[in-house]
Write a protein that holds these residues in place. Structure first.
Motif, short mmCIF file in Angstrom:
data_model
loop_
_atom_site.label_atom_id
_atom_site.label_comp_id
_atom_site.label_asym_id
_atom_site.label_seq_id
_atom_site.Cartn_x
_atom_site.Cartn_y
_atom_site.Cartn_z
N UNK A 29 42.08 34.46 41.50
CA UNK A 29 42.67 34.71 40.19
C UNK A 29 44.11 34.22 40.17
N UNK A 30 44.60 33.98 38.97
CA UNK A 30 45.97 33.54 38.76
C UNK A 30 46.59 34.38 37.65
N UNK A 31 47.89 34.36 37.59
CA UNK A 31 48.62 35.09 36.55
C UNK A 31 49.39 34.07 35.71
N UNK A 49 60.77 37.60 38.59
CA UNK A 49 59.90 37.00 39.61
C UNK A 49 60.70 36.16 40.60
N UNK A 50 61.67 35.41 40.10
CA UNK A 50 62.43 34.51 40.97
C UNK A 50 63.38 35.26 41.90
N UNK A 80 53.54 32.91 40.99
CA UNK A 80 54.08 32.95 42.35
C UNK A 80 54.27 34.41 42.79
N UNK A 81 54.83 35.22 41.91
CA UNK A 81 55.03 36.64 42.20
C UNK A 81 53.69 37.35 42.41
N UNK A 85 52.54 39.13 45.92
CA UNK A 85 52.41 40.58 46.03
C UNK A 85 50.98 41.05 46.23
N UNK A 86 50.02 40.15 46.30
CA UNK A 86 48.67 40.54 46.66
C UNK A 86 47.61 40.41 45.60
N UNK A 87 47.93 39.81 44.46
CA UNK A 87 46.97 39.56 43.37
C UNK A 87 46.32 40.84 42.85
N UNK A 88 47.12 41.87 42.70
CA UNK A 88 46.64 43.10 42.06
C UNK A 88 46.88 42.97 40.55
N UNK A 89 46.01 43.54 39.74
CA UNK A 89 46.20 43.43 38.28
C UNK A 89 47.59 43.89 37.82
N UNK A 90 48.12 44.93 38.46
CA UNK A 90 49.42 45.44 38.05
C UNK A 90 50.55 44.49 38.41
N UNK A 91 50.33 43.57 39.33
CA UNK A 91 51.36 42.59 39.68
C UNK A 91 51.49 41.49 38.64
N UNK A 92 50.59 41.48 37.66
CA UNK A 92 50.64 40.51 36.58
C UNK A 92 50.91 41.20 35.23
N UNK A 93 51.29 42.44 35.27
CA UNK A 93 51.48 43.18 34.02
C UNK A 93 52.70 42.66 33.24
#
Length: 113
Positions: A29-31, A49-50, A80-81, A85-93
């Protein structure tokens, strides 16, 4: 009589959901930024993120510089972030401005990873 049927239905649906998540667990998956995101949110996402990942990939001369716009650069930084951080849904919120996608958004020499 209705309560046992509802309980059974709930258990069946719960089991189905768990299996679906298990099957999709290995899915890449990607964000990306939601197309409806406002510029201010995209700028905040990019800055945030940067702080944690190297965003040189979309600096001038980098493989993801073009198209040179906020939506593109924010999407790359957010991804990238998310990957870091592990591709958890909350990391793309990103305050509801991020979107997890199943289709690789890479283009040309710009690899989303």
């Amino acid at each position: 009589m209705a309560k046992p049927i509802l309980t059974l239905l709930f258990l069946l649906l719960s089991n189905f959901s768990v299996r679906s998540l298990t099957l999709a667990d290995g899915q890449k998956t990607w964000c990306v930024a939601k197309p409806s995101s406002v510029d201010m949110a995209l700028e905040e996402n990019l800055i945030y993120a940067c702080k944690y990942v190297n965003c040189n990939i979309f600096k001038e001369g980098g493989p993801c510089f073009s198209p040179n716009n906020l939506m593109n650069h924010a999407s790359i930084a957010m991804n990238l972030y998310y990957q870091f951080t592990g591709r958890h849904p909350w990391d793309c919120y990103f305050n509801n401005s991020g979107l997890v996608v199943l289709t690789d958004p890479s283009y040309g020499g710009c690899i989303y990873g």
